[in-house]
Design an enzyme around this catalytic site. Structure first.
Site, PDB file in Angstrom:
ATOM      1  N   ASP A  39       0.462  -1.332   0.168  1.00 11.50           N
ATOM      2  CA  ASP A  39       0.005  -0.062   0.329  1.00 11.50           C
ATOM      3  C   ASP A  39       0.966   1.229  -0.218  1.00 11.50           C
ATOM      4  O   ASP A  39       2.042   1.607   0.527  1.00 11.50           O
ATOM      5  CB  ASP A  39      -0.858  -0.007   1.195  1.00 11.50           C
ATOM      6  CG  ASP A  39      -1.976   1.018   1.200  1.00 11.50           C
ATOM      7  OD1 ASP A  39      -3.021   0.472   0.268  1.00 11.50           O
ATOM      8  OD2 ASP A  39      -1.742   2.336   2.233  1.00 11.50           O
ATOM      9  N   GLU A  83       1.456  -0.036  -4.906  1.00 15.37           N
ATOM     10  CA  GLU A  83       0.445   0.669  -5.194  1.00 15.37           C
ATOM     11  C   GLU A  83       1.673   2.365  -5.004  1.00 15.37           C
ATOM     12  O   GLU A  83       2.092   2.569  -3.906  1.00 15.37           O
ATOM     13  CB  GLU A  83      -0.529   0.870  -3.804  1.00 15.37           C
ATOM     14  CG  GLU A  83      -1.659   2.224  -4.524  1.00 15.37           C
ATOM     15  CD  GLU A  83      -2.383   3.144  -3.338  1.00 15.37           C
ATOM     16  OE1 GLU A  83      -3.240   3.499  -3.193  1.00 15.37           O
ATOM     17  OE2 GLU A  83      -1.681   1.811  -1.796  1.00 15.37           O
TER      18      GLU A  83
END
Length: 581
Positions: free
Chosen positions: A244, A281
């Site tokens: 993330d 990401e």
């Protein structure tokens, strides 16, 4: 068994195990570490007291039966007997499916989700990407406020339920990817600062102090994060991790944390003799993330490509607020650029950021599968005021066009759960904070945020209302209804084509050739012998594809191959995939 913990600032560390206290001794070989022996079997509850403080859970806890504020539990990793030998499944050629355990089924558990995996195997999915599973206070949430980074959220079923899920997935030939969050921990239940310098004020993030990757004590923090990542891959037989917001991992050291992590994962892959991969990401549009370490890159294996999403979203919807503004100026040109070059912002000026952004991606060196393409994700749906999916606004034909572009583009495609049948359920932001003050702050903050964009506060769902989560659960009766079944069949056909047509998994980004007419709202592209055409306009469009004979492989509405004049007559809000050798 031996217990150990890193607590460099403590003068005394006491192990509390099954109600008995035992003083731990300093480890003479590892600065800041404490260790000691105690009799404990699988399930034994334990924790550590630092100096005269309360008993806290183990930072490396593998199980938190009573939540992140409770005692840890010993977990015997050998207790579970794996049923299915698994050679692994690599990323090239994959079709990913993002899944949130808490809303994939009304039950919201790993076992209930495992019972639905046959649907994904039959659809043609290759890998399930699970949203974060680390424990967080309360029962329901997105998972990005997790703490206890080595454990599994107990309301989902705990660690053994994850192993059962992975076993079932592997039995069906599905790989499993887990979303992990290294850039911050949740605002409640985070006990790491009591143990050592896990965070630093040297850098700041949207969530507060940054995870300590480069300040004093960062060697152990990095080892903590790398060790947790390897434990997920090794002990749960996962196939990959989604990392993330890696742009928020601030690290000024000569060897970046992500480079260290990717090297460790590659070593583990060699050790267990199966492919393992890391997906980032990042919104930096920096190819270094997915460049091999041997070429001075960080060595991650792929990244989410939001530029493709934003271009496709603006072409489909006409929305131009926020970061969509850069793409909305000429969405078909933006879509063509991402299809052929990966990034839209590759050193270009971004009006949204009021500066230049990104750098070019070398198409000769970066394979297309290293970019993930999608038109819906948990972020892009759940961060809208009402969590509305595109199926709430677009016709089935436009949804079919979007699916066609995602599943025939040169990227690794990813779907968001329920997308494949145009789910009518929203996917809203929900949380279950046990601290009433925090719950109220989140509710007010969410409503203030969207009120600034013109939303009435009462129209923004309350994240803490159980009904918000309940509305977000998939309705598994929908795929049996005619309108939803037609969309589902289209996804099946496209995924089968992707599997059967080698040109659709060709990693050469430079081989994609695009033509479009933004005014007429059509776009067509070529990948080898495959031709793809979408008409986002309401009226039929004449699209020049050339006079060579063509075979229709799949069409949303009935369509004839191009005639002698080379023109394809494509109905409005429709799409087609052809073979034209």
């Amino acid at each position: 068994m031996q217990f150990e913990v890193w607590a460099p600032q403590a003068d005394r560390v006491t192990l509390q195990c099954e109600g008995a206290a035992r003083a731990l001794a300093r480890d003479p070989e590892r600065a800041g570490w404490w260790k000691g022996e105690a009799t404990a079997g699988d399930g034994a509850r334990y924790g550590f007291a630092l100096d005269d403080g309360p008993v806290l859970p183990d930072p490396r806890s593998r199980r938190q039966p009573d939540g992140p504020d409770g005692l840890s539990a010993v977990m015997d990793q050998e207790r579970y007997r794996w049923r299915v030998p698994w050679p692994g499944r690599e990323l090239p050629g994959a079709v990913l499916y993002e899944l949130h355990v808490g809303t994939f089924t009304p039950e919201g558990t790993l076992d209930a989700a495992a019972a639905r995996l046959g649907h994904l195997a039959e659809l043609g999915i290759t890998h399930v990407e699970l949203m974060p599973l680390c424990p967080f206070p309360g029962r329901h949430g997105w998972g990005y406020d997790g703490v206890s980074l080595w454990a599994v959220h107990e309301p989902y079923g705990g660690p053994e339920a994850l192993k059962r899920f992975v076993d079932r997935a592997h039995e069906l030939g599905l790989g499993v990817v887990l979303d992990v969050v290294h850039n911050h921990l949740g605002p409640s239940g985070n006990h790491l600062p009591s143990f050592g310098p896990y965070f630093t004020d040297t850098h700041t993030t949207p969530w507060g102090a940054a995870v300590n990757l480069d300040a004093p004590g960062s060697d152990e923090v990095r080892a903590f994060l790398v060790g947790g990542a390897l434990a997920w891959l090794r002990d749960f037989r996962l196939d990959g991790l989604r990392l993330d917001a890696v742009h928020a991992l601030y690290d000024t050291r000569a060897t970046h944390f992500l480079e260290e992590l990717s090297a460790a994962v590659d070593r583990l892959a060699a050790e267990v003799d199966r492919p393992l991969f890391l997906i980032a990401e990042t919104d930096l549009n920096n190819p270094r993330f997915i460049t091999p370490r041997t070429e001075n890159g960080l060595g991650l294996h792929a990244q989410w490509n939001d530029d493709f999403h934003h271009a496709l979203h603006t072409a489909l919807t006409g929305e131009s607020q926020g970061y969509y503004a850069d793409f909305a100026r000429d969405p078909f040109a933006a879509l063509a650029k991402t299809l052929t070059g990966g990034y839209f912002h590759d050193g270009t000026y971004s009006g949204f950021r009021e500066r230049h952004h990104g750098r070019p991606l070398d198409r000769a060196r970066v394979a297309g599968h290293r970019l993930l393409g999608y038109f819906q994700t948990h972020d892009q749906i759940g961060n809208r005021a009402q969590g509305d999916r595109l199926s709430a606004h677009l016709s089935p034909g436009l949804l079919a066009c979007a699916a066609t572009l995602v599943l025939t583009a040169p990227f690794t495609p990813m779907l968001f759960m329920g997308e494949e049948w145009a789910a009518g359920t929203p996917w809203q932001y929900f949380a279950d904070h046990t601290d009433p003050g925090l719950a109220e702050a989140v509710r007010r903050g969410r409503r203030r945020e969207f009120a600034a964009h013109g939303w009435a506060e009462e129209d923004v769902p309350d994240p803490g209302d159980p009904a918000t989560r309940e509305r977000s659960c998939l309705d598994w009766s929908e795929p049996e209804r005619v309108a939803h079944a037609r969309v589902l069949d289209w996804y099946r056909r496209l995924i089968a084509l992707r599997r059967d047509q080698p040109d659709l998994t060709d990693p050469d980004l430079a081989d994609t050739k695009v033509a479009y007419d933004g005014r007429a709202r059509w776009l067509a592209f070529r990948r080898g012998d495959v031709r793809v055409a979408v008409n986002l306009g309401k009226e039929a469009a004449a699209i020049p594809l050339g006079s060579r004979p063509a075979l229709v492989l799949a069409a949303w509405e009935p369509v004839e191959p191009p005639g002698a004049d080379g023109m394809l007559q494509l109905p409005g809000e429709s799409c087609v995939v052809l073979s034209q050798p």
